[in-house]
Motif scaffolding. Structure first.
Motif, mmCIF file in Angstrom:
data_model
loop_
_atom_site.group_PDB
_atom_site.id
_atom_site.type_symbol
_atom_site.label_atom_id
_atom_site.label_comp_id
_atom_site.label_asym_id
_atom_site.label_seq_id
_atom_site.Cartn_x
_atom_site.Cartn_y
_atom_site.Cartn_z
ATOM 1 N N CYS A 50 0.830 -1.344 -0.023
ATOM 2 C CA CYS A 50 0.009 0.085 0.063
ATOM 3 C C CYS A 50 0.858 1.317 0.128
ATOM 4 O O CYS A 50 0.351 2.152 0.086
ATOM 5 C CB CYS A 50 -0.966 -0.011 1.291
ATOM 6 S SG CYS A 50 -2.465 -1.049 1.106
ATOM 7 N N TRP A 51 1.959 1.310 -0.032
ATOM 8 C CA TRP A 51 2.877 2.283 -0.079
ATOM 9 C C TRP A 51 2.576 3.493 -1.038
ATOM 10 O O TRP A 51 2.703 4.712 -0.748
ATOM 11 C CB TRP A 51 4.481 1.767 -0.072
ATOM 12 C CG TRP A 51 4.877 1.006 1.045
ATOM 13 C CD1 TRP A 51 6.136 0.237 0.826
ATOM 14 C CD2 TRP A 51 4.561 0.829 2.365
ATOM 15 N NE1 TRP A 51 6.282 -0.463 2.035
ATOM 16 C CE2 TRP A 51 5.488 -0.116 2.765
ATOM 17 C CE3 TRP A 51 3.356 1.456 3.158
ATOM 18 C CZ2 TRP A 51 5.072 -0.447 4.360
ATOM 19 C CZ3 TRP A 51 3.392 1.047 4.476
ATOM 20 C CH2 TRP A 51 4.234 -0.126 4.958
ATOM 21 N N MET A 54 -0.361 5.319 0.274
ATOM 22 C CA MET A 54 0.016 6.149 1.395
ATOM 23 C C MET A 54 0.455 7.427 0.919
ATOM 24 O O MET A 54 0.039 8.441 1.412
ATOM 25 C CB MET A 54 0.834 5.265 2.318
ATOM 26 C CG MET A 54 1.332 6.044 3.524
ATOM 27 S SD MET A 54 2.290 5.099 4.682
ATOM 28 C CE MET A 54 3.627 4.584 3.830
ATOM 29 N N ILE A 262 -7.122 1.860 1.332
ATOM 30 C CA ILE A 262 -6.225 1.696 2.456
ATOM 31 C C ILE A 262 -6.728 0.882 3.545
ATOM 32 O O ILE A 262 -7.611 1.166 3.897
ATOM 33 C CB ILE A 262 -5.602 2.949 2.707
ATOM 34 C CG1 ILE A 262 -4.977 3.607 1.657
ATOM 35 C CG2 ILE A 262 -4.429 2.836 3.949
ATOM 36 C CD1 ILE A 262 -4.465 5.000 2.109
ATOM 37 N N LEU A 266 -3.710 0.894 8.425
ATOM 38 C CA LEU A 266 -2.645 1.891 8.028
ATOM 39 C C LEU A 266 -3.282 3.137 7.765
ATOM 40 O O LEU A 266 -2.611 4.328 7.907
ATOM 41 C CB LEU A 266 -2.325 1.429 6.486
ATOM 42 C CG LEU A 266 -1.312 1.866 5.885
ATOM 43 C CD1 LEU A 266 0.023 2.053 6.811
ATOM 44 C CD2 LEU A 266 -0.862 1.262 4.663
ATOM 45 N N ASP A 267 -4.697 3.300 7.460
ATOM 46 C CA ASP A 267 -5.245 4.537 7.481
ATOM 47 C C ASP A 267 -5.034 5.467 8.656
ATOM 48 O O ASP A 267 -5.002 6.614 8.495
ATOM 49 C CB ASP A 267 -6.890 4.389 6.828
ATOM 50 C CG ASP A 267 -7.218 5.655 6.131
ATOM 51 O OD1 ASP A 267 -6.546 6.091 5.168
ATOM 52 O OD2 ASP A 267 -8.544 5.810 6.492
ATOM 53 N N ILE A 270 -1.955 6.999 8.914
ATOM 54 C CA ILE A 270 -1.724 8.308 8.243
ATOM 55 C C ILE A 270 -2.670 9.430 8.781
ATOM 56 O O ILE A 270 -1.848 10.511 8.663
ATOM 57 C CB ILE A 270 -2.219 7.794 6.664
ATOM 58 C CG1 ILE A 270 -1.364 6.532 5.900
ATOM 59 C CG2 ILE A 270 -2.057 8.936 5.581
ATOM 60 C CD1 ILE A 270 -1.916 6.283 4.773
#
Length: 278
Positions: A50-51, A54, A262, A266-267, A270
């Motif tokens: 997912c980079w 991101m 995402i 991870l979201d 962020i």
């Protein structure tokens, strides 16, 4: 919402350095106040999972985001995903990775004039988190650190002495990448380089030296880097905060990632990072 702009570039090497492949994701309406430089982890690369999503989300929120492949991560300029160059992979070590970060930061400062007054933040995942900590202590004028499932010590991650002795005798040891089914080689120089430079590769002393603020994000279900690492980093940070999540080492992401969304964990990282930087 207009899409962020992305440009790829290569930091050329020397007789002693391999080139570094980078990409820079910028907001549609360019902002030059904040730049994140992202350090991927072991067996990783800048386009893992997912980079890219991101990077886009940070840029959509006005924060430029630079990703790069460590020069000896096993990728090449023409084939940057996975590990076509096992010779380079075998020759990698922590000192090279720290030097790569220094090369990237200095290149940005010298070549991208619009970042001349920007606040530069280092973000690292797993092993890359430790590298970011060490680089932050090298007079690069880093504003803050964002550590994702970061290791807190490299020495404890080496195998037992009997295995190290066998490694020295054979000159190489192999680690299987279960996703690609490759046997990834590590020359004994990887361990020897750590021993020779142990004081300069100490994450604890590096983060204690760093005067900026640090955001530590770690999952309690992390089987690769135990949550205790996050508590260590928090206790050593001068201005530290912890985001504790019930998630795994990659925050619900995997490679390849074929979805447009995402993962929730991870979201959350962020979103927390955006507010952390503001």
């Amino acid at each position: 919402m207009p899409k962020p702009t992305k440009e790829k570039f290569v930091i050329q090497g020397t007789a002693y350095e391999k080139p570094i492949l980078c990409d820079l994701t910028k907001p549609f309406q360019h902002h030059d106040k904040n730049l994140i430089i992202f350090c991927h982890g072991y067996k990783g690369f800048k386009d893992w999972g997912c980079w890219n999503l991101m990077a886009d989300k940070f840029a959509q929120n006005g924060i430029s985001f630079l990703k790069f492949n460590f020069s000896h991560n096993g990728g090449t300029i023409n084939n940057p995903i996975d590990f076509p160059d096992l010779k380079a992979f075998s020759e990698n070590n922590y000192s090279i990775e720290v030097n790569d970060v220094i090369r990237v930061v200095n290149y940005v400062k010298n070549e991208f004039t619009y970042f001349s007054n920007a606040k530069i933040h280092l973000m690292g995942h797993s092993r890359g988190g430790g590298i970011a900590c060490i680089a932050s202590s090298r007079d690069l004028y880093i504003e803050s650190l964002i550590l994702l499932a970061s290791v807190s010590d490299y020495k404890s991650r080496f195998p037992e002495q009997s295995e190290i002795d066998k490694w020295k005798e054979n000159g190489v040891r192999y680690v299987e990448n279960k996703r690609t089914m490759q046997k990834l080689p590590h020359l004994y120089q990887f361990y020897q380089n750590y021993v020779d430079n142990e004081s300069n590769l100490n994450i604890e002393s590096s983060i204690k030296k760093f005067k900026g603020k640090t955001l530590i994000c770690h999952g309690t279900m992390d089987l690769a880097v135990d949550f205790q690492n996050a508590l260590n980093l928090l206790s050593w940070s001068n201005i530290g905060s912890l985001l504790k999540l019930r998630t795994n080492h990659t925050f619900g992401s995997k490679h390849p990632w074929n979805e447009n969304n995402i993962p929730t964990a991870l979201d959350q990282i962020i979103e927390k990072s955006i507010s952390f930087l503001s």
